[in-house]
Design an enzyme around this catalytic site. Structure first.
Site, short mmCIF file in Angstrom:
data_model
loop_
_atom_site.label_atom_id
_atom_site.label_comp_id
_atom_site.label_asym_id
_atom_site.label_seq_id
_atom_site.Cartn_x
_atom_site.Cartn_y
_atom_site.Cartn_z
CG ASP A 44 26.38 -44.07 0.65
OD1 ASP A 44 26.71 -45.25 0.41
OD2 ASP A 44 26.01 -43.70 1.78
N GLY A 45 27.71 -41.50 -2.94
CA GLY A 45 27.51 -40.65 -4.11
C GLY A 45 27.97 -41.33 -5.38
CD GLU A 115 17.56 -37.38 -1.82
OE1 GLU A 115 18.49 -36.77 -2.40
OE2 GLU A 115 17.76 -38.33 -1.04
CG ASP A 144 13.80 -23.47 4.46
OD1 ASP A 144 13.26 -22.35 4.29
OD2 ASP A 144 14.63 -23.70 5.36
CB THR A 155 18.81 -44.15 5.77
OG1 THR A 155 19.47 -44.61 4.59
CG2 THR A 155 17.88 -45.22 6.30
CB ALA A 156 20.01 -40.22 1.98
CE1 TYR A 157 17.73 -32.22 2.90
CE2 TYR A 157 17.31 -32.31 0.53
CZ TYR A 157 17.36 -31.60 1.72
OH TYR A 157 17.05 -30.26 1.71
CG ASN A 158 12.97 -39.20 4.18
OD1 ASN A 158 11.98 -38.51 4.06
ND2 ASN A 158 12.99 -40.29 4.94
CB SER A 160 19.20 -34.98 7.06
OG SER A 160 20.29 -35.87 7.00
#
Length: 255
Positions: A44-45, A115, A144, A155-158, A160
């Site tokens: 993905d990266g 994001e 934070d 569905t990525a960092y969001n 999590s």
């Protein structure tokens, strides 16, 4: 469609480089600027980096997974590649535009298909004012960090950070808190894709904050504006059985 000119690009991993070697030996290939379609081999990266790097070429991108998660990628298969791409479905992704003011008067500008996230730089919590379309919605959030995600990136960092999963084509963005201490129960909001969000860093000398737009990171910001840039787009191709919209929908029912 079956006679498309293909450009293969690959990540640095051994599996991605090996896949590129085999595919280049099996299919005629050209440079990305001469291609009808770009085939990205990696995770993905690497897919995000490919979308960024070749955005100005306005070439469709077909990703095949040679990484770990591969949420944005299709399954890796070598056979009948041109016929396979002739059956693909295209999804148009619009990135977020991030405009930041940094200490010392420096400016930073970047785009993000997944994001834009703000994060504290030290052990002390960040103090951030959140404005939406020039209206102050949170006078002071102690946290934070905070992020804005596109549907493709939800569905990525969001996810999590316990943000909402957003269906493609929903016309919304996700605004999600990262470990908010105050207001303690605020977890985020769903905004129309036309929203313009401004983050103002409070007490920035004592509580410095950085920002990242996908893989581009900037330190010591004092003000960040984020909005969807509808003038930019990338067409991403998916196998019918591997449709990104269906995968995002499925994520909402995984226990």
């Amino acid at each position: 469609m079956s006679h498309r000119k293909i450009a293969f690009v690959a990540g640095k991993s051994e599996s991605a480089q090996d896949a590129m070697s085999r595919l280049c030996g099996k299919y005629d290939h050209v440079r990305p600027d001469k291609a009808d379609v770009i085939v990205a081999l990696g995770g993905d990266g690497f897919m995000l980096r490919t979308l960024h790097k070749y955005l100005d070429l306005k070439k469709p991108v077909f990703g095949m997974n040679r990484g770990s998660v591969g949420f944005l990628m299709n399954e890796y298969r070598e056979d009948d590649l041109r016929e396979r791409m002739a059956r693909t479905q295209s999804i148009e992704l619009h990135p977020l535009r991030m405009e930041a003011e940094c200490k010392g008067g420096k400016k930073a500008n970047a785009i993000a298909f997944n994001e834009v996230s703000l994060f504290r730089e030290t052990g002390q919590a960040a103090h951030i004012r959140v404005c939406v379309d020039d209206v102050v919605r949170l006078p002071e959030m102690v946290c934070d960090g905070v992020l804005i995600s596109t549907p493709a990136g939800s569905t990525a960092y969001n996810m999590s950070a316990y943000g909402p999963i957003l269906p493609l084509g929903s016309g919304v963005l996700g605004l999600t808190a990262i470990s908010a201490y105050r207001p303690r129960r605020w977890r985020g909001a769903i905004l129309p894709h036309s929203a313009r969000v401004t983050f103002e860093i409070l007490n920035d000398d004592k509580r410095p904050v950085g920002v990242s737009a996908d893989f581009n990171e900037f330190r010591d910001v004092i003000k960040v504006k984020v909005y969807e840039d509808r003038s930019l787009y990338s067409n991403v191709l998916y196998d019918p059985e591997h449709n990104l919209e269906e995968r995002i929908l499925q994520e909402q029912f995984i226990g």
